[in-house]
Design a protein around this motif. Structure first.
Motif, PDB file in Angstrom:
ATOM      1  N   UNK A 143       0.812  -1.137   0.002  1.00  0.00           N
ATOM      2  CA  UNK A 143      -0.248   0.052  -0.006  1.00  0.00           C
ATOM      3  C   UNK A 143       0.839   1.297   0.028  1.00  0.00           C
ATOM      4  N   UNK A 144       1.917   1.167   0.876  1.00  0.00           N
ATOM      5  CA  UNK A 144       2.815   2.343   0.765  1.00  0.00           C
ATOM      6  C   UNK A 144       3.554   2.667  -0.589  1.00  0.00           C
ATOM      7  N   UNK A 145       3.965   1.593  -1.155  1.00  0.00           N
ATOM      8  CA  UNK A 145       4.442   1.823  -2.392  1.00  0.00           C
ATOM      9  C   UNK A 145       3.655   2.699  -3.601  1.00  0.00           C
ATOM     10  N   UNK A 146       2.062   2.487  -3.375  1.00  0.00           N
ATOM     11  CA  UNK A 146       1.164   2.955  -4.314  1.00  0.00           C
ATOM     12  C   UNK A 146       0.405   4.265  -3.734  1.00  0.00           C
ATOM     13  N   UNK A 147       0.743   4.573  -2.491  1.00  0.00           N
ATOM     14  CA  UNK A 147       0.261   5.859  -1.867  1.00  0.00           C
ATOM     15  C   UNK A 147       0.537   7.101  -2.271  1.00  0.00           C
ATOM     16  N   UNK A 148      -0.314   8.051  -2.332  1.00  0.00           N
ATOM     17  CA  UNK A 148      -0.132   9.561  -2.633  1.00  0.00           C
ATOM     18  C   UNK A 148       0.352  10.231  -1.610  1.00  0.00           C
ATOM     19  N   UNK A 171      10.679   9.598  -5.848  1.00  0.00           N
ATOM     20  CA  UNK A 171      10.423   9.277  -7.338  1.00  0.00           C
ATOM     21  C   UNK A 171      10.139  10.411  -8.259  1.00  0.00           C
ATOM     22  N   UNK A 172      10.347  10.411  -9.486  1.00  0.00           N
ATOM     23  CA  UNK A 172       9.766  11.413 -10.260  1.00  0.00           C
ATOM     24  C   UNK A 172       8.252  11.684 -10.843  1.00  0.00           C
ATOM     25  N   UNK A 173       7.640  10.433 -10.901  1.00  0.00           N
ATOM     26  CA  UNK A 173       6.414  10.516 -11.132  1.00  0.00           C
ATOM     27  C   UNK A 173       5.465   9.719  -9.971  1.00  0.00           C
ATOM     28  N   UNK A 174       4.222  10.385  -9.814  1.00  0.00           N
ATOM     29  CA  UNK A 174       3.508   9.862  -8.701  1.00  0.00           C
ATOM     30  C   UNK A 174       4.052   9.994  -7.291  1.00  0.00           C
ATOM     31  N   UNK A 175       4.696  11.087  -6.996  1.00  0.00           N
ATOM     32  CA  UNK A 175       5.499  11.328  -5.844  1.00  0.00           C
ATOM     33  C   UNK A 175       4.642  11.227  -4.624  1.00  0.00           C
ATOM     34  N   UNK A 176       5.097  10.599  -3.585  1.00  0.00           N
ATOM     35  CA  UNK A 176       4.291  10.254  -2.375  1.00  0.00           C
ATOM     36  C   UNK A 176       4.720  11.307  -1.737  1.00  0.00           C
ATOM     37  N   UNK A 177       3.622  11.840  -0.823  1.00  0.00           N
ATOM     38  CA  UNK A 177       3.738  13.106   0.264  1.00  0.00           C
ATOM     39  C   UNK A 177       3.852  12.381   1.719  1.00  0.00           C
ATOM     40  N   UNK A 204       9.484  19.279  -1.494  1.00  0.00           N
ATOM     41  CA  UNK A 204       8.006  19.656  -1.228  1.00  0.00           C
ATOM     42  C   UNK A 204       7.025  18.465  -1.106  1.00  0.00           C
ATOM     43  N   UNK A 205       7.692  17.303  -0.890  1.00  0.00           N
ATOM     44  CA  UNK A 205       6.902  16.037  -0.929  1.00  0.00           C
ATOM     45  C   UNK A 205       7.000  15.801   0.670  1.00  0.00           C
ATOM     46  N   UNK A 206       7.770  16.516   1.657  1.00  0.00           N
ATOM     47  CA  UNK A 206       7.734  16.344   3.027  1.00  0.00           C
ATOM     48  C   UNK A 206       7.342  17.333   3.941  1.00  0.00           C
ATOM     49  N   UNK A 207       6.842  17.004   4.959  1.00  0.00           N
ATOM     50  CA  UNK A 207       6.524  18.103   5.980  1.00  0.00           C
ATOM     51  C   UNK A 207       6.242  17.234   7.307  1.00  0.00           C
ATOM     52  N   UNK A 208       6.769  18.032   8.357  1.00  0.00           N
ATOM     53  CA  UNK A 208       6.662  17.508   9.751  1.00  0.00           C
ATOM     54  C   UNK A 208       6.335  18.681  10.852  1.00  0.00           C
ATOM     55  N   UNK A 209       5.928  17.833  11.621  1.00  0.00           N
ATOM     56  CA  UNK A 209       5.555  18.944  13.152  1.00  0.00           C
ATOM     57  C   UNK A 209       6.063  17.785  14.156  1.00  0.00           C
TER      58      UNK A 209
END
Length: 142
Positions: free
Chosen positions: A31-36, A86-92, A126-131
């Motif tokens: 699931x993680x590999x295909x997650x948005x 990854x270049x396409x369909x990057x996961x956030x 731009x794909x990562x954020x944290x708190x």
């Protein structure tokens, strides 16, 4: 300490006996590999997707877990983070991390300094954020 005899040691030994069996985790990896987007809430360790190699090794080596092949397990953990690059369909990734995780000296000062630097670098993408949950947290009524 709590008049529990060997209860804690026995429970820890039983948990370690099942630690190598990660079959329950495999469907999550698919699931993680295909997650948005992946959301993570961590009270004890840096989320796996943000871990450096040295931090992952220290966690797996020092936390009492017994993995059959430490190097392979660490490599697999690091490979998971490719979904953030990854270049396409990057996961956030949105991660909430307890402040104690950032202060806990896993693997020593250099390992932690490198790990904290890696978190900062990940957040620059731009794909990562944290708190984080501050240590001096004040409860709210709702």
């Amino acid at each position: 300490m709590f008049d529990a005899g060997d209860t804690f040691q026995e429970s820890a030994a039983e948990a370690r006996a099942y630690a190598p069996d990660t079959a329950w985790f495999r469907p999550w990896l698919d699931h993680e590999q295909h997650a948005a987007m992946v959301r993570s809430f961590q009270l004890t360790v840096v989320p796996g997707l943000l871990q450096t190699e040295d931090y992952a090794q220290a966690i797996l080596r020092d936390a009492g877990t017994r993995v059959p092949d430490l190097e392979q397990t660490v490599a697999e953990r690091l490979a998971r983070a490719e979904i953030l690059r990854r270049e396409q369909d990057q996961c956030r990734l949105f991660a909430v991390i307890d402040e104690a995780v950032l202060r806990r000296p896993v693997g020593g000062a250099k390992v932690m300094a490198d790990q904290l630097h890696a978190i900062v670098q990940a957040c620059a993408r731009r794909t990562s954020a944290w708190s984080w949950c501050r240590r001096r947290w004040v409860p709210t009524p709702g």
